[in-house]
Every structure is written in C-alpha cells, then in structure tokens.
Design a protein around this motif. Sequence first.
Motif, PDB file in Angstrom:
ATOM      1  N   THR A 173       0.829  -1.206   0.000  1.00 46.09           N
ATOM      2  CA  THR A 173       0.000   0.000   0.000  1.00 46.09           C
ATOM      3  C   THR A 173       0.861   1.252   0.000  1.00 46.09           C
ATOM      4  O   THR A 173       0.610   2.207  -0.753  1.00 46.09           O
ATOM      5  CB  THR A 173      -0.930   0.011   1.226  1.00 46.09           C
ATOM      6  OG1 THR A 173      -1.751  -1.162   1.216  1.00 46.09           O
ATOM      7  CG2 THR A 173      -1.834   1.246   1.214  1.00 46.09           C
ATOM      8  N   ASN A 174       1.882   1.274   0.830  1.00 44.89           N
ATOM      9  CA  ASN A 174       2.783   2.420   0.876  1.00 44.89           C
ATOM     10  C   ASN A 174       3.531   2.596  -0.449  1.00 44.89           C
ATOM     11  O   ASN A 174       3.681   3.707  -0.962  1.00 44.89           O
ATOM     12  CB  ASN A 174       3.794   2.261   2.012  1.00 44.89           C
ATOM     13  CG  ASN A 174       3.193   2.568   3.367  1.00 44.89           C
ATOM     14  OD1 ASN A 174       2.327   3.434   3.486  1.00 44.89           O
ATOM     15  ND2 ASN A 174       3.634   1.868   4.395  1.00 44.89           N
ATOM     16  N   SER A 229       0.956   3.883  -3.130  1.00 44.96           N
ATOM     17  CA  SER A 229       0.449   5.228  -2.843  1.00 44.96           C
ATOM     18  C   SER A 229       1.540   6.282  -2.838  1.00 44.96           C
ATOM     19  O   SER A 229       1.248   7.486  -2.919  1.00 44.96           O
ATOM     20  CB  SER A 229      -0.297   5.238  -1.501  1.00 44.96           C
ATOM     21  OG  SER A 229       0.556   4.874  -0.435  1.00 44.96           O
ATOM     22  N   THR A 233      -6.768   1.227  -6.122  1.00 39.83           N
ATOM     23  CA  THR A 233      -7.114   0.061  -5.300  1.00 39.83           C
ATOM     24  C   THR A 233      -6.881  -1.244  -6.052  1.00 39.83           C
ATOM     25  O   THR A 233      -6.503  -2.249  -5.454  1.00 39.83           O
ATOM     26  CB  THR A 233      -8.583   0.139  -4.822  1.00 39.83           C
ATOM     27  OG1 THR A 233      -9.467   0.195  -5.953  1.00 39.83           O
ATOM     28  CG2 THR A 233      -8.797   1.376  -3.959  1.00 39.83           C
ATOM     29  N   THR A 247      -3.883   2.641   6.461  1.00 39.99           N
ATOM     30  CA  THR A 247      -2.570   3.104   6.006  1.00 39.99           C
ATOM     31  C   THR A 247      -2.691   4.392   5.196  1.00 39.99           C
ATOM     32  O   THR A 247      -1.955   5.360   5.430  1.00 39.99           O
ATOM     33  CB  THR A 247      -1.882   2.018   5.151  1.00 39.99           C
ATOM     34  OG1 THR A 247      -1.707   0.842   5.945  1.00 39.99           O
ATOM     35  CG2 THR A 247      -0.526   2.491   4.657  1.00 39.99           C
ATOM     36  N   ILE A 248      -3.618   4.427   4.244  1.00 39.88           N
ATOM     37  CA  ILE A 248      -3.753   5.609   3.387  1.00 39.88           C
ATOM     38  C   ILE A 248      -4.305   6.804   4.157  1.00 39.88           C
ATOM     39  O   ILE A 248      -3.813   7.934   4.019  1.00 39.88           O
ATOM     40  CB  ILE A 248      -4.622   5.277   2.162  1.00 39.88           C
ATOM     41  CG1 ILE A 248      -3.838   4.345   1.220  1.00 39.88           C
ATOM     42  CG2 ILE A 248      -5.052   6.543   1.426  1.00 39.88           C
ATOM     43  CD1 ILE A 248      -4.555   3.956  -0.034  1.00 39.88           C
ATOM     44  N   ARG A 294      -1.778   8.589   6.174  1.00 42.86           N
ATOM     45  CA  ARG A 294      -0.736   9.295   5.433  1.00 42.86           C
ATOM     46  C   ARG A 294      -1.247  10.522   4.682  1.00 42.86           C
ATOM     47  O   ARG A 294      -0.503  11.477   4.472  1.00 42.86           O
ATOM     48  CB  ARG A 294      -0.085   8.355   4.413  1.00 42.86           C
ATOM     49  CG  ARG A 294       0.631   7.155   4.993  1.00 42.86           C
ATOM     50  CD  ARG A 294       1.365   6.411   3.882  1.00 42.86           C
ATOM     51  NE  ARG A 294       2.384   7.282   3.263  1.00 42.86           N
ATOM     52  CZ  ARG A 294       2.965   7.009   2.110  1.00 42.86           C
ATOM     53  NH1 ARG A 294       2.627   5.931   1.427  1.00 42.86           N
ATOM     54  NH2 ARG A 294       3.882   7.829   1.618  1.00 42.86           N
TER      55      ARG A 294
END
Length: 461
Positions: free
Chosen positions: A124-125, A128, A143, A415-416, A419
């Motif tokens: 994910t990191n 993104s 996604t 996570t998103i 951030r």
Amino acid sequence: MKQIPTVKSTSGWLRTIRQINAILRPLEFMEQRSRKHGDFYQVTFKKSPPTVITSNPQAIEDIFTASPDKFEVGRGNKGLNFLVGDNSLLLLDGKEHKNRRRLLMPPFHGESLQKCSEQIVEITNKVSNRLETGKPFKVRSLTQEITLRVILSVVFGIDSGARSERLRELLTTLLETFNTPLNSSLIFFPFLQQDWGKFSPWGRFLLLKQEIKTLIYAEIAERRELLAANQLENKDIFSLLLLAKDENGAGMTDEELHDELITLLFAGHETTASALAWLFYWVHYLPEVQDKLRFELNSWDQSSNYQSINNLTYLNAVISETLRIYPIAAGTFARLLTQPMSIMGYDFEPDTWLMISIYSLHHREDLYPNSKQFEPQRFLQKTYSSYEYIPFGGGNRRCIGSALALLEMKLVTATILSRFQLRLISDRGASRRHRPMLPVRRGLTIAPPASFKMMIESKID
C-alpha cells in the motif's frame, strides 16, 4: 402443499429487453422484482427448470444449512469456464469441491494472515507513494493495483520481477474488457463472443488470456523444477497447490493448477478493489464518518498490524456498511437441487434453481431501516446473523478469501488515511444535499464508476 408466487417469464424480444435491463441496471431490476413479487418467488421459463429467487432470511438459512449433497453449483457456473477454465473451484461439486476447498482454506486464515499484514502495508505504501498532492487520480486504478500486487504476493509469492510485472499488466488489461455495463454483455450473451481478430473485444480478450496462460505455465514449470530438486519452499499458495496430493497420491496437473491460480487471481483482487473504492468514497462523501474514523485511527498501533487493526470497531462498522449498501456480488451463485427439498413449507423438485439476492436482503427495511442511507452505526447497535448479512455468500460456497479481503480493506484504509488527507473531486460529492454516486455493472460484479476520482489535499506528517 403451499404454492409459491410464480412469475411467468416472457419470450422473444421482450425477454431479451428485460435481460438487457437486468445487465445495465441490475439493482433497479432487483428492486422492481422485490416490490412486485416479495422476498420469495419463482420464475418459470419455457423448456427450462424453474428458478426460485429469495431474500428471506429464513429461506436463506434453510439453503445454507442444508446438506451440500442437495445441490450442484458448479454446473450453474459452467458459463465462467471461458475465464477460469474447467478445473476451477467455482466449477467443482461434491467430494472434489470439498477436497479442493480444504486445500485452499489454510493460507487465507490464522497465522497466514498475520504474515500477510506486513506485505499489505508495504505494498500500500509503495503504490500510494506515487500519488501527487493536488493531482487527481482514479480511485479504482489505485485500489486495483494494490489488491493485485497483494494477491500476486500471497498466491505466487512474488511482487517483483519481469514475469510478475507483465502478469500484473495483462490481468489489469484483461479485466478492463468488462469494465462497462455494455462490455459486460460479452459475459451474458455468448453469441457476442466472436473472435474477429485482435481489434475485436473478444479477440483481444482471447489474446490476453493466452499470454497470461503462457506466463503461468512458465511459472509452473519453474516451480516443478525446484520441486524435483527438493528446493521448493512451502510458503505461498502456489507451492501448497504444487505439493498437494489426493488420496491416491496424485498431484494436480498443470491445467488444474493454472485454472485454480487464475481463479484466485481474479476472485482475490477484483472484488476487494471495488469494495475499497466504495469505502474511500463513502468516508469522504460523509464528513461525520471521516471524522469518527480518523479519531479512531489515532489509536491504531501500526507496529502490530494484525492484532490492533481488528480492535478498531468503527472501522469494522464502516467496512460492514460498505459491503452492505452495495454488495460487490449482487447475488449468490445459483444452486441446482439434486433431490426434493422443502423451504419454508414450499416443496421443490430436483432440477430447481435456487438463487439468493444479496442486494435485496441487505436492503430489507425490517433489518436495515433507511437502507439507502450509509449508516455504519447500525453495525455497532446490532449483530446480524449469517443469514441476514451475507456479503461473502454462505454455506459451503462462502468465499474462502473473506478473511483476507477484510484484513486488506482494514489495513489499506488505515494506512492511506494515516498518510493523506483526501477529498472527492466533484463538489457534488461533498454534500449530502446531492445524490450519492451510483454503482455500475463491472462484469459479474457491481462497482463504482471507473471515472471516480479523488485527490490528495495534503500529506499527514
């Protein structure tokens, strides 16, 4: 004997028009049927077995708790063999289905999920990180890339390298074949499946599918060489399938491996990608939902992802409501009766099809008051049974990847949001005075429009 309400199906052009309407506007079609015929009715076709459709919790319980021997499901899914092959779990029945399901279940539960959590956050990191402040992006593209990379890592044990990247590109392109309601008609009308060369929709689909098959067969050959040299590590699902033996000591053929892997790749990320896109939409469409969720996320201990993420009760409620209001699969796969069965006092003969409308069940006003409203708190105030809330189906056909999908939704969202501060592009989506975004058909599923965009307002330190 009680007589179930019966809807006589039309024939000819009128029937085709209704089929098209069901493809283009599936939710409206189901709502109309439910209003007119109730939550338990039968549709009859000339020269075809009757089809029973229900969204009644008691009927659903009767179906889900019945012996699996009473049904054949694989036969009803034969129309999917163009995508997943003839050896997919979706097309199996009886003992063969039970054994294959038992083989596939462990990697999607227990300690395996603990190991997956770090991979999910890392991917994910990584994905993104490419987002730029002030620059719009298509939410589903984001996604889908995350979920596809996750499933490639979990299933194949790879998330880098030329073969992995090419496979990811091909799978993404292949799924775009069915990215609109019109294109989805290719699935439901076999006469449209005509190969008129690489510039025709079906011809292009077949070419992509063949290249994917070639890559997977190359991976299988490479793994078999490692197995022969006693160097195959038993970590990912691919390895487990390769090592698996039946009661006679025989392993899976290359064709069986391919079909199962392709099923996991499609089913394991396409649905989760759409669910995540919906989740980001609702969280940012309703400011109070975002405020509550961000407040809860302040207590999230990212150093122990698997344990701590499951303690976020409001996040769990937001996810549950996301999967309720627009379930990705509007209905379950049809079950074909192999022996007589009584459901709620109605007697049905063999060769009757039984179908459950997940969408209609999730919009029963007696279970979900104001069902068209996105209200996560309903899942904090009440616990729903496995016959009242079924986003992953039920019985022996319940989605084997449900635990992984839920974990992925939780970790990607947390996570998103930890951030970035995001916002919807359209001002219409920022106020409840305007009508919410509506779902569209995407292949066999119901998804947000592909054009749905968001933007990063700022990054959170």
